[in-house]
Design a protein around this motif. Sequence first.
Motif, PDB file in Angstrom:
ATOM      1  N   PHE A 300      -8.023  -2.491   7.801  1.00 42.66           N
ATOM      2  CA  PHE A 300      -8.736  -1.913   6.665  1.00 42.66           C
ATOM      3  C   PHE A 300      -8.634  -2.899   5.506  1.00 42.66           C
ATOM      4  CE2 PHE A 300      -7.027   2.126   8.606  1.00 42.66           C
ATOM      5  CZ  PHE A 300      -8.247   2.657   8.999  1.00 42.66           C
ATOM      6  N   ASN A 301      -9.746  -3.183   4.864  1.00 38.93           N
ATOM      7  CA  ASN A 301      -9.676  -3.913   3.606  1.00 38.93           C
ATOM      8  C   ASN A 301      -9.430  -2.871   2.517  1.00 38.93           C
ATOM      9  OD1 ASN A 301     -10.070  -5.415   1.244  1.00 38.93           O
ATOM     10  ND2 ASN A 301     -11.544  -6.768   2.245  1.00 38.93           N
ATOM     11  N   VAL A 302      -8.166  -2.746   2.128  1.00 41.94           N
ATOM     12  CA  VAL A 302      -7.793  -1.687   1.187  1.00 41.94           C
ATOM     13  C   VAL A 302      -8.159  -2.047  -0.246  1.00 41.94           C
ATOM     14  CG1 VAL A 302      -5.920  -0.909   2.689  1.00 41.94           C
ATOM     15  CG2 VAL A 302      -5.433  -2.559   0.868  1.00 41.94           C
ATOM     16  N   GLU A 303      -8.771  -3.221  -0.431  1.00 46.28           N
ATOM     17  CA  GLU A 303      -9.219  -3.626  -1.763  1.00 46.28           C
ATOM     18  C   GLU A 303     -10.714  -3.393  -1.955  1.00 46.28           C
ATOM     19  OE1 GLU A 303      -6.006  -7.120  -2.748  1.00 46.28           O
ATOM     20  OE2 GLU A 303      -7.814  -7.700  -1.647  1.00 46.28           O
ATOM     21  N   LYS A 304     -11.379  -2.881  -0.913  1.00 47.19           N
ATOM     22  CA  LYS A 304     -12.819  -2.615  -0.989  1.00 47.19           C
ATOM     23  C   LYS A 304     -13.110  -1.186  -0.546  1.00 47.19           C
ATOM     24  CE  LYS A 304     -14.478  -7.310   0.079  1.00 47.19           C
ATOM     25  NZ  LYS A 304     -15.311  -8.123   1.030  1.00 47.19           N
ATOM     26  N   ALA A 305     -14.137  -0.588  -1.162  1.00 45.85           N
ATOM     27  CA  ALA A 305     -14.599   0.717  -0.711  1.00 45.85           C
ATOM     28  C   ALA A 305     -15.202   0.570   0.687  1.00 45.85           C
ATOM     29  CB  ALA A 305     -15.646   1.263  -1.688  1.00 45.85           C
ATOM     30  N   PRO A 306     -15.089   1.595   1.529  1.00 45.99           N
ATOM     31  CA  PRO A 306     -14.494   2.903   1.234  1.00 45.99           C
ATOM     32  C   PRO A 306     -13.017   3.007   1.599  1.00 45.99           C
ATOM     33  CG  PRO A 306     -15.576   3.006   3.344  1.00 45.99           C
ATOM     34  CD  PRO A 306     -15.789   1.604   2.837  1.00 45.99           C
ATOM     35  N   ASN A 447       4.856 -10.391   7.764  1.00 49.15           N
ATOM     36  CA  ASN A 447       3.538 -11.024   7.665  1.00 49.15           C
ATOM     37  C   ASN A 447       2.428  -9.992   7.500  1.00 49.15           C
ATOM     38  OD1 ASN A 447       4.757 -13.499   8.043  1.00 49.15           O
ATOM     39  ND2 ASN A 447       4.218 -13.653  10.204  1.00 49.15           N
ATOM     40  N   LEU A 448       2.553  -8.873   8.205  1.00 49.09           N
ATOM     41  CA  LEU A 448       1.488  -7.875   8.205  1.00 49.09           C
ATOM     42  C   LEU A 448       1.553  -6.932   7.011  1.00 49.09           C
ATOM     43  CD1 LEU A 448      -0.936  -6.559   9.597  1.00 49.09           C
ATOM     44  CD2 LEU A 448       0.675  -5.200  10.954  1.00 49.09           C
ATOM     45  N   PHE A 449       2.761  -6.502   6.632  1.00 45.13           N
ATOM     46  CA  PHE A 449       2.885  -5.413   5.665  1.00 45.13           C
ATOM     47  C   PHE A 449       3.297  -5.834   4.258  1.00 45.13           C
ATOM     48  CE2 PHE A 449       3.996  -2.885   9.644  1.00 45.13           C
ATOM     49  CZ  PHE A 449       2.740  -2.300   9.737  1.00 45.13           C
ATOM     50  N   ARG A 450       3.875  -7.022   4.115  1.00 49.25           N
ATOM     51  CA  ARG A 450       4.344  -7.385   2.781  1.00 49.25           C
ATOM     52  C   ARG A 450       3.196  -7.885   1.925  1.00 49.25           C
ATOM     53  NH1 ARG A 450       6.379  -9.898  -1.219  1.00 49.25           N
ATOM     54  NH2 ARG A 450       8.510  -9.470  -1.962  1.00 49.25           N
ATOM     55  N   THR A 451       3.274  -7.609   0.638  1.00 49.77           N
ATOM     56  CA  THR A 451       2.285  -8.135  -0.294  1.00 49.77           C
ATOM     57  C   THR A 451       2.189  -9.650  -0.145  1.00 49.77           C
ATOM     58  OG1 THR A 451       2.788  -6.374  -1.875  1.00 49.77           O
ATOM     59  CG2 THR A 451       1.633  -8.315  -2.726  1.00 49.77           C
ATOM     60  N   GLY A 452       0.992 -10.142   0.108  1.00 48.25           N
ATOM     61  CA  GLY A 452       0.785 -11.579   0.282  1.00 48.25           C
ATOM     62  C   GLY A 452       1.188 -12.117   1.626  1.00 48.25           C
ATOM     63  N   GLY A 453       1.563 -11.244   2.591  1.00 45.36           N
ATOM     64  CA  GLY A 453       1.930 -11.699   3.926  1.00 45.36           C
ATOM     65  C   GLY A 453       0.800 -12.459   4.579  1.00 45.36           C
ATOM     66  N   ASN A 493       3.191   4.203   8.583  1.00 46.31           N
ATOM     67  CA  ASN A 493       2.472   5.316   9.193  1.00 46.31           C
ATOM     68  C   ASN A 493       2.006   6.335   8.163  1.00 46.31           C
ATOM     69  OD1 ASN A 493       2.939   4.078  11.607  1.00 46.31           O
ATOM     70  ND2 ASN A 493       3.975   5.805  12.578  1.00 46.31           N
ATOM     71  N   GLN A 494       2.601   6.298   6.993  1.00 39.70           N
ATOM     72  CA  GLN A 494       2.148   7.172   5.905  1.00 39.70           C
ATOM     73  C   GLN A 494       1.037   6.519   5.094  1.00 39.70           C
ATOM     74  OE1 GLN A 494       5.969   7.634   4.025  1.00 39.70           O
ATOM     75  NE2 GLN A 494       6.466   9.530   5.121  1.00 39.70           N
ATOM     76  N   ASP A 495       1.156   5.221   4.848  1.00 37.51           N
ATOM     77  CA  ASP A 495       0.172   4.514   4.021  1.00 37.51           C
ATOM     78  C   ASP A 495      -1.082   4.112   4.784  1.00 37.51           C
ATOM     79  OD1 ASP A 495       1.872   4.736   1.889  1.00 37.51           O
ATOM     80  OD2 ASP A 495       2.382   2.596   1.761  1.00 37.51           O
ATOM     81  N   LEU A 496      -0.968   3.877   6.076  1.00 35.22           N
ATOM     82  CA  LEU A 496      -2.102   3.529   6.947  1.00 35.22           C
ATOM     83  C   LEU A 496      -2.817   2.238   6.518  1.00 35.22           C
ATOM     84  CD1 LEU A 496      -3.650   7.130   7.262  1.00 35.22           C
ATOM     85  CD2 LEU A 496      -1.792   6.094   8.598  1.00 35.22           C
ATOM     86  N   PRO A 497      -2.121   1.123   6.415  1.00 33.65           N
ATOM     87  CA  PRO A 497      -2.801  -0.133   6.067  1.00 33.65           C
ATOM     88  C   PRO A 497      -3.684  -0.667   7.185  1.00 33.65           C
ATOM     89  CG  PRO A 497      -0.492  -0.537   6.531  1.00 33.65           C
ATOM     90  CD  PRO A 497      -0.661   0.947   6.521  1.00 33.65           C
ATOM     91  N   VAL A 498      -3.391  -0.286   8.432  1.00 34.81           N
ATOM     92  CA  VAL A 498      -4.230  -0.657   9.571  1.00 34.81           C
ATOM     93  C   VAL A 498      -4.324   0.551  10.500  1.00 34.81           C
ATOM     94  CG1 VAL A 498      -3.616  -3.114   9.493  1.00 34.81           C
ATOM     95  CG2 VAL A 498      -2.297  -1.571  10.921  1.00 34.81           C
ATOM     96  N   ALA A 499      -5.299   0.527  11.398  1.00 37.45           N
ATOM     97  CA  ALA A 499      -5.485   1.607  12.369  1.00 37.45           C
ATOM     98  C   ALA A 499      -5.038   1.126  13.737  1.00 37.45           C
ATOM     99  CB  ALA A 499      -6.954   2.042  12.421  1.00 37.45           C
TER     100      ALA A 499
END
Length: 534
Positions: A300-306, A447-453, A493-499
């Motif tokens: 998910f691009n969490v910086e763009k809608a939707p 790499n996947l979850f940290r800010t700037g990873g 699993n709560q924030d859902l940065p990826v599916a």
Amino acid sequence: MGALALSLGVVLLAACGSNVAPAAAPGAGDGITATNPVGGDLAAEGQPKSGGVLVMGTDREAVGFDPTVQNTNQAAIAIYDSLMKLGRDGTVEPYMAESMESPDEGRTWRLVLRDGVRFSDGTPLDANAVITNVQRHIDKASSPGHKFTEPIVSMRAVDAKTAEFSLNGPFGQFPVTFAGSFTGGSLGTIVSPAALAQYGEQIARNPVGAGPFKMVSWTRDSRMVLERNPDYWQKDKGLPYLDGLEFRPLPDTESRYASIENGDVDQIFGGYHTELIRALDNPNLRVYYGPGNGAEYIYFNVEKAPFDDRRMREALIRGIDLNALAATQFRSRMTRASGYFGSDSPYTTPEAEAAWPAYDPEKAKQLVQEYVAGGGSATVQYKTTNAPNRVAFAEFLQAQMAAVGITLQPQFFDLAQYSSSVVQSQDFQIAGWVGGPVDAAYPAATNLFRTGGNANYGGYSNPQMDSLLDQATASSDQAERTRLYQQVQLLANQDLPVAFYSRGYLSTITKPEVKGVVRYLTRDQFFATTWLDR
């Protein structure tokens, strides 16, 4: 405090298993188990034979051999070997190095090298060579190993065999950074300083390492030929057994699998489920695979809608029928993913698994309707590669999303363009990806979850997540790291940065006469022990 010593010696990782995984019940999606995950049972494979050339098909052409330039290169480890090596449980063991330990709980580390190790050009592998190579990662911010060097305050050669690293704080996982894969970045991939001085940036095409093989020729998009290094550091053990290696780039999935099935090559590096399943069912082939951590997932691009709105991320996840996915896309043999770490990982907890959104199309519809009622658009672009199985998955996902009110517009790209121009450039709303299997939690989860990873292409950022990951990286206490990574799994699993939907299916597939395979789950292979029984 006592030294954080790493066990000495070289351990040849081995795990045996049947070539045929049990079939799952239709729709169960749980039909692939680990099969020779870290290599063959070397002791049971007979007396190794010397000679022969191993011919392999890779899933892409390598960019080059410069460790400071991120790319997938299956030949790199054959030329360079590694100072340290990951064990089966993600711990670290010495390899070209003799030891790596800390006297002060991870603030200072001393790397001790073995006697007599030389690069294939005759240059000694000494402490200054290590420091020279680490400095290259420090100097190049784009290097995949740069992030590992950020805590380094100073480096010095204590003596010819000993490199000392002083850090700005505890870094309990520092030895892992000298053991990782070439693709993910490794400080343990060491280039001859003499070759660096001679070739500069052209080292990418003129690699010189201390590994079991050395470069002979490379015709891009055709073949790469390596030959035995006669001065290899394990030559007293008769290694390497092979005379040479040949790598052929075969990026088309179907052509690559056909090449091993019809005998054109001895081995392929499988990238997808389609190759793995067919190879598991072929008694004339041998498979090496472990689900590990990581997964196939949708960014998910969490910086763009939707998908900057969590409701839409949850809606997409709840809208995927995993039974239908397994049956239609994975031949009812899919190892499901409900989080970054696998179900058998000590980092997975019942609480984290319960937090992952289950399939619920009615709830998904409700979430989409709420979002649209607030003025949002439920028409989204889904970008992926043009591999046949990726196209089929996109069509499946398009139908699934239509059922919950999301209009999916697939776009397809060749792999090279997709990786650089789409995913790494963050030019997507949602994008397909294979992010596993991987052997160890660090650095992959960071790499996947940290800010700037460097794999956080969707732009996810949560200070709580950053803190958990940083604490796990710093800790030298395995029990404490386990607790922290359990919290990482729960928060993700709560924030859902990826599916997440399925574990990854990177595999190594060989003819039966290929023996002595020692590998990582990422497919990185230590070729010194490989031999041909013919």
